[in-house]
Design a protein around this motif. Sequence first.
Motif, PDB file in Angstrom:
ATOM      1  N   CYS A  72     -14.093   3.373  -1.898  1.00 39.71           N
ATOM      2  CA  CYS A  72     -13.140   3.508  -1.152  1.00 39.71           C
ATOM      3  C   CYS A  72     -13.524   2.447   0.266  1.00 39.71           C
ATOM      4  CB  CYS A  72     -12.825   4.719  -0.358  1.00 39.71           C
ATOM      5  SG  CYS A  72     -11.563   5.804  -1.108  1.00 39.71           S
ATOM      6  N   VAL A  86      -5.948   6.114  -3.803  1.00 36.22           N
ATOM      7  CA  VAL A  86      -5.953   5.465  -2.457  1.00 36.22           C
ATOM      8  C   VAL A  86      -6.864   4.230  -2.714  1.00 36.22           C
ATOM      9  CG1 VAL A  86      -6.948   5.494   0.052  1.00 36.22           C
ATOM     10  CG2 VAL A  86      -5.382   7.175  -0.732  1.00 36.22           C
ATOM     11  N   ILE A 119       1.105   4.310  -2.791  1.00 30.95           N
ATOM     12  CA  ILE A 119       0.846   5.647  -2.828  1.00 30.95           C
ATOM     13  C   ILE A 119       1.817   6.371  -2.889  1.00 30.95           C
ATOM     14  CG2 ILE A 119       0.453   7.223  -0.679  1.00 30.95           C
ATOM     15  CD1 ILE A 119      -1.966   5.700  -1.303  1.00 30.95           C
ATOM     16  N   PHE A 164       0.787  -1.247   0.122  1.00 34.86           N
ATOM     17  CA  PHE A 164       0.061   0.088   0.044  1.00 34.86           C
ATOM     18  C   PHE A 164       0.859   1.297   0.225  1.00 34.86           C
ATOM     19  CE2 PHE A 164      -2.206   3.348   2.425  1.00 34.86           C
ATOM     20  CZ  PHE A 164      -3.325   3.475   1.707  1.00 34.86           C
ATOM     21  N   TYR A 175      -2.131  14.680   2.143  1.00 30.88           N
ATOM     22  CA  TYR A 175      -3.498  14.635   1.650  1.00 30.88           C
ATOM     23  C   TYR A 175      -4.092  16.047   1.840  1.00 30.88           C
ATOM     24  CZ  TYR A 175      -8.351  13.261   1.443  1.00 30.88           C
ATOM     25  OH  TYR A 175      -9.446  13.113   1.387  1.00 30.88           O
ATOM     26  N   LEU A 196      -5.588   0.451  -2.019  1.00 34.83           N
ATOM     27  CA  LEU A 196      -6.041  -0.405  -0.909  1.00 34.83           C
ATOM     28  C   LEU A 196      -6.471  -1.891  -1.613  1.00 34.83           C
ATOM     29  CD1 LEU A 196      -8.279   1.823   1.099  1.00 34.83           C
ATOM     30  CD2 LEU A 196      -6.403   0.876   1.749  1.00 34.83           C
ATOM     31  N   ILE A 256      -4.082   9.406   3.808  1.00 36.92           N
ATOM     32  CA  ILE A 256      -5.121   8.796   3.099  1.00 36.92           C
ATOM     33  C   ILE A 256      -6.825   9.343   3.616  1.00 36.92           C
ATOM     34  CG2 ILE A 256      -4.251   6.629   2.745  1.00 36.92           C
ATOM     35  CD1 ILE A 256      -6.036   5.369   4.597  1.00 36.92           C
ATOM     36  N   ASP A 257      -7.620   9.321   2.865  1.00 37.07           N
ATOM     37  CA  ASP A 257      -9.041  10.006   3.155  1.00 37.07           C
ATOM     38  C   ASP A 257      -9.407   9.139   4.602  1.00 37.07           C
ATOM     39  OD1 ASP A 257     -12.270   9.298   2.235  1.00 37.07           O
ATOM     40  OD2 ASP A 257     -11.515  11.413   2.383  1.00 37.07           O
TER      41      ASP A 257
END
Length: 434
Positions: A285, A24, A18, A14, A378, A28, A334-335
């Motif tokens: 996501c 993202v 990134i 991961f 981010y 994932l 990440i979000d």
Amino acid sequence: MSPGEVALILFGTFGVLIIMRVPVAFALGLACVPVFFISDRLTPSLLFDQMFKSYNSFILLAVPFFLLAANLMNSAGITQRLINLSRVSVGHLPGGLGHVNVVVSMLFAGISGSSTADAAGIGSLLIPQMKKEGYDTRFAVAVTACSSVMGVVIPPSILMVVWGGLMSVSIGGLFLAGVLPGLLIAASMMGVVYVYAVRRGYPVYPRATLRQFGAALAGAILPLATPAIIIGGIVGGFFTPTEASVVAVLYSLVLGMVIYRTITPARLPKVLYESARFAAISLFCIGTASAFGWILAYFKIPQALVNEMASWGAGLTETGLLIALAFLIFGMFIDAIPAIIILGTVLYPVAQDVGMHPIHFAIIGVVSLAFGLVTPPYGICLLISSAIGGIRMVDALKDVCVILGAMLAVLLFIILFPDAILALPRWIMPKFIG
């Protein structure tokens, strides 16, 4: 494979993806693929099976509906009404428009549940106005970006809906527990704005008369009823969070198309399209993050982490600090929604092991992840605000760090005083909150 080896493969892959700037949601999903091929007991088809299971959730229907309600409120022009109310309330303080920025974000947060909608809607109006009145652009951008984080802290919050649905925590309790942290964040920001205003001599508005305040309140009273309807309905047991999100959409439509008449039938398709686009990104996501989280659970990685931390002898406060730090770091990259699914499910057993209340754990996580919205790389809210202000994101970082310092003090308060955070839900929902 041992839990450590699987964790290394998952997070290592991961991290590489990134760095390669793979989105993202895709990173994932792709990070799961090597584990499916290496393990004899798993097949790649399980990736799609777990994604489908995550989508087959009634509670997650609330996400697109709350996003649609926020976009409808923005299109209905309610932001200007909230600005007028904020101006007559706090505009007479030093740095009046800076305080207005904070207060209007707090009010809008109780309507939208989305920080990005807050940053875009309020920033497009207030950043140019602050620049015109002599405020430093970097300060205007920093205040707008930092105040927007209240969008996911003050109820109704999309992050709290996702958290409650995934971890079977009372969403009504989460909403009530978010009230005090949201107010404290607003107060801490207004304190920083006051110091900046005094030092830099920012302008002040004349104190509003009672008649002006009454007129502004009358203009904003219908939008301000939204959180009362949503939260009151959920806490009172009149409807579920998903049903509440539909009620919010219907109420927004009535305000925009019937009462204010600012949303025309020709404009509605664009609002629906934008809402569907953002909802699709969020839900995709959720799917890939759920598959990632399922692998973590399958190989007992959370339990391995619990056993490791138990050997440290960390208490409730120390564990709270470590959890906040983990969420702060994760939120930088990440979000928030995939971070909740991955890190939340991993750390939940750790919190349970030290006796942390599930709602206290959730509020620490949500507030920590909210701060990630204004921290690079981010920092989506900071990115939006910087684009509106016409400056680079890095130019506003100094002022962001100053404001964020005061906000981190609020996070420390949340960790140290769980009873204060739980007081409101325990008072209003004693049957459901232990």
